[in-house]
Design an enzyme around this catalytic site. Structure first.
Site, PDB file in Angstrom:
ATOM      1  N   ASP A 162     -14.306  14.056   5.034  1.00  0.00           N
ATOM      2  CA  ASP A 162     -14.313  15.394   4.178  1.00  0.00           C
ATOM      3  C   ASP A 162     -15.513  16.280   4.433  1.00  0.00           C
ATOM      4  O   ASP A 162     -16.589  15.841   4.465  1.00  0.00           O
ATOM      5  CB  ASP A 162     -14.369  15.023   2.496  1.00  0.00           C
ATOM      6  CG  ASP A 162     -14.388  15.969   1.808  1.00  0.00           C
ATOM      7  OD1 ASP A 162     -13.444  16.911   1.937  1.00  0.00           O
ATOM      8  OD2 ASP A 162     -15.121  15.893   0.806  1.00  0.00           O
TER       9      ASP A 162
ATOM     10  N   THR B  36     -11.849  22.436   3.230  1.00  0.00           N
ATOM     11  CA  THR B  36     -13.357  22.624   3.259  1.00  0.00           C
ATOM     12  C   THR B  36     -13.982  22.884   4.720  1.00  0.00           C
ATOM     13  O   THR B  36     -14.835  23.501   5.136  1.00  0.00           O
ATOM     14  CB  THR B  36     -14.332  21.369   2.610  1.00  0.00           C
ATOM     15  OG1 THR B  36     -13.685  20.233   2.945  1.00  0.00           O
ATOM     16  CG2 THR B  36     -14.146  21.480   0.963  1.00  0.00           C
ATOM     17  N   THR B  37     -13.231  21.888   5.512  1.00  0.00           N
ATOM     18  CA  THR B  37     -13.621  22.072   7.019  1.00  0.00           C
ATOM     19  C   THR B  37     -13.329  23.248   7.632  1.00  0.00           C
ATOM     20  O   THR B  37     -13.967  24.173   8.299  1.00  0.00           O
ATOM     21  CB  THR B  37     -12.841  20.929   7.848  1.00  0.00           C
ATOM     22  OG1 THR B  37     -13.138  19.528   7.100  1.00  0.00           O
ATOM     23  CG2 THR B  37     -13.590  20.622   9.063  1.00  0.00           C
TER      24      THR B  37
ATOM     25  N   ASP C 184      -8.952  15.008  -3.366  1.00  0.00           N
ATOM     26  CA  ASP C 184      -8.485  16.095  -2.708  1.00  0.00           C
ATOM     27  C   ASP C 184      -6.976  16.367  -3.069  1.00  0.00           C
ATOM     28  O   ASP C 184      -6.594  17.490  -3.181  1.00  0.00           O
ATOM     29  CB  ASP C 184      -8.839  16.187  -1.137  1.00  0.00           C
ATOM     30  CG  ASP C 184     -10.229  16.365  -0.972  1.00  0.00           C
ATOM     31  OD1 ASP C 184     -10.964  16.475  -1.765  1.00  0.00           O
ATOM     32  OD2 ASP C 184     -10.543  16.488   0.277  1.00  0.00           O
TER      33      ASP C 184
END
Length: 549
Positions: free
Chosen positions: A62, A95-96, A401
């Site tokens: 994550d 998020t990445t 998530d």
């Protein structure tokens, strides 16, 4: 000459960098951070092992977790860390991607500045590109979930898990996540809007067995048992719950209070009174009608006796977060003290919460208290099973998530195809749009269009496929979709990273919430603009604390 040199020097205790030096330094710092998370993007991304200063190990995929644990020092790189946390809070997934895109936008902006294009022109170009990109996604890429059928939620949950440790069991966990979010549906009485609170889904972790033996339990589960064996295991039919944030141990004198006693009998009476204070408090709570008592602090063995005699269930050392959630679900009020406005001690029955059933169940090797049929909002519990702590923690993050993604799809009602489809479509669209402008912003929008391709390229590279060939084929499909109206279906094409080809991802069930892509582009652009605006860095030296000699 000497005067000019003197003018450049700041009369402060510190050093100053300005102009291109600062920009280059910022881009290097941001790129370094993005490179750390780059290889964890996509369904075949790799995990990172992070060891902190006391030796605690975290293994995760994550982006937000990786960046949070890195303890980044550079001020520009810190903006990226905050950016990932913002995306995590707003959407829960992506998020990445947002970090990689922000770094790429900044890198390309820096190249334009080197080619004598003013940062203000680049910023206005990026802003324009962002607005047009968001409009394009909403009008041309987003598909209503109603038109796609019931499996849309499962497909979104499965897509969000595909890059995580639970990806191998995607179908099993996707079904569990969708059931959990559907169960906690609540309607706001004032606005009439339907809400899906992620916090109403409690996630518990237990060692042993395999991941496939994880369970979805109906009710809010507390990872602790009854405080005493003599208490009933099950209470049903209009259970009244008292949520306390206070001690039910023998009342002791405050620190620093001295009592001088002449007669030893008086000492015994003081002890008795100390016991009676707690007894009276418990009696007031029981008289109010409470038959389940949850407290965040301790309960004495002597105090437990009264609860056992009354036939109630009492639990001590309940987590504060759990207590707050239970209070919200049952309509209870967390009571900090029994003192009222008149200086007496009372317990108002209005502070009690209501539930249909409270029962102690044995799951794995532990006892759990299950609170079922809460009055105000339904609560469910996901019990995760796994081999070790690292695996359970990563499963927890993955499930969180997925819960967030399902919540966003349910609330917004629109999805987009995944696998680089949106980025490739935007790249083609913005290249066309840039050529229609006659101002300097044209160059910035062209670079924005190219920067978006970093995501499909990274996906392909992580999957050990030929990135150049795959991205070129993907762009060809999207060019066809945007130039030939009869080929509009080609807009749904994205990458299949297992087979290494381009396919229709809408039909294949690789879906993401449209909100995730919109927020990603908005946040990444804003972060790139924030860092691009900086053209001066002044570092103050730490002040020397000189003691008196």
């Amino acid at each position: 000459m000497a005067a000019a040199t003197l003018g450049q020097r700041l009369q402060i205790a510190g050093d100053r960098q300005s102009g291109q030096d600062v920009r280059t330094q910022n881009v290097m710092a941001v790129t370094a951070v993005a490179n750390i998370v780059k290889s964890s993007l996509g369904p075949v991304g790799l995990d990172k092992m992070l060891v902190d200063d006391i030796g605690d190990v975290t293994i995760t995929n994550d982006g937000a977790t990786i960046l949070r644990l890195l303890e980044v020092e550079h001020p520009a790189a810190k903006i990226l860390v905050e950016l990932a946390e913002l995306q995590d809070a707003e959407v829960g997934d992506g998020t990445t991607s947002v970090v990689i895109l922000a770094a790429e936008l900044l890198k390309r902006a820096n190249e334009l500045v080197k080619n004598r294009i003013h940062p203000t022109n680049i910023i206005s170009g990026y802003r324009l590109a962002m607005r047009e990109a968001c409009k394009f996604i909403e009008e041309r890429m987003a598909t209503s979930t109603e038109s796609l059928g019931a499996d849309t939620l499962l497909a979104c949950a499965r897509t969000s898990m595909s890059s995580k440790i639970v990806g191998a069991e995607g179908d099993f966990f996707a079904r569990m996540v969708v059931d959990a979010m559907s169960a906690v549906k609540s309607t706001d009485e004032i606005t009439g809007r339907t809400r899906y609170p992620v916090k109403a889904v409690n996630v518990l972790k237990a060692h042993g067995k395999s991941a496939r033996e994880s369970l979805l339990l109906d009710g809010y589960a507390l990872n602790l048992g009854r405080a005493a064996q003599g208490m009933p295991k099950r209470l049903a039919g209009g259970v009244k719950i008292a949520c306390l944030d206070m001690n039910l141990q023998k009342a002791r004198m405050m620190m620093g209070v001295q009592v001088l006693v002449n007669d030893p009998k008086e000492l015994e009476r003081i002890r008795e009174r100390e016991s009676d204070i707690t007894k009276e408090r418990i009696q007031k709570i029981l008289d109010a009608g409470a038959n389940v008592i949850l407290t965040t602090k301790g309960i004495d063995d002597m105090a437990l006796k009264y609860f056992v005699e009354a036939g109630t269930i009492a639990c001590r050392r309940v987590e504060k977060d759990d207590l707050r959630r239970i209070a919200k679900a049952t309509g209870a009020t967390v009571v900090l003290t029994l003192a009222d406005m008149d200086g007496n001690e009372t317990f108002d029955p209005a502070h009690l919460g209501q539930a249909e059933e409270v029962v102690e169940e044995r799951v794995a090797d532990d006892n759990m208290i299950m609170i079922k049929g809460c009055k105000y909002s339904k609560a469910v519990t996901l019990l995760l099973r796994g081999a070790n702590d690292y695996m359970l923690d990563e499963m927890d993050r993955s499930i969180h998530d997925s819960l967030c993604v399902v919540k966003r799809v349910l609330e917004s009602g629109s999805v987009v195809p995944g696998g680089g489809a949106v980025e490739a479509a935007l790249s083609i669209f913005l290249e066309h749009f840039a050529t229609s402008l006659g101002s300097r912003e044209q160059l910035a929008i062209g670079e924005f269009a190219n920067a978006l391709l970093v995501l499909p390229k990274t996906l392909a590279v992580n999957a050990a496929k030929d990135a150049t060939e795959l991205v070129a084929a993907l762009r060809a499909y999207h060019y066809k979709a945007q130039t030939q109206p009869e080929e509009a279906k080609c807009a749904q094409f994205g990458l299949d990273l297992v087979e290494g080809r381009v396919r229709n991802n809408l039909e294949a069930g690789v879906l993401e919430p449209a909100m995730s892509k919109l927020k990603m582009i908005q946040f990444a652009t804003e972060a790139a603009i924030t860092i691009l605006r900086i053209d001066d860095l002044i570092r103050l030296e730490p002040q020397q604390e000189g003691g008196d000699e």
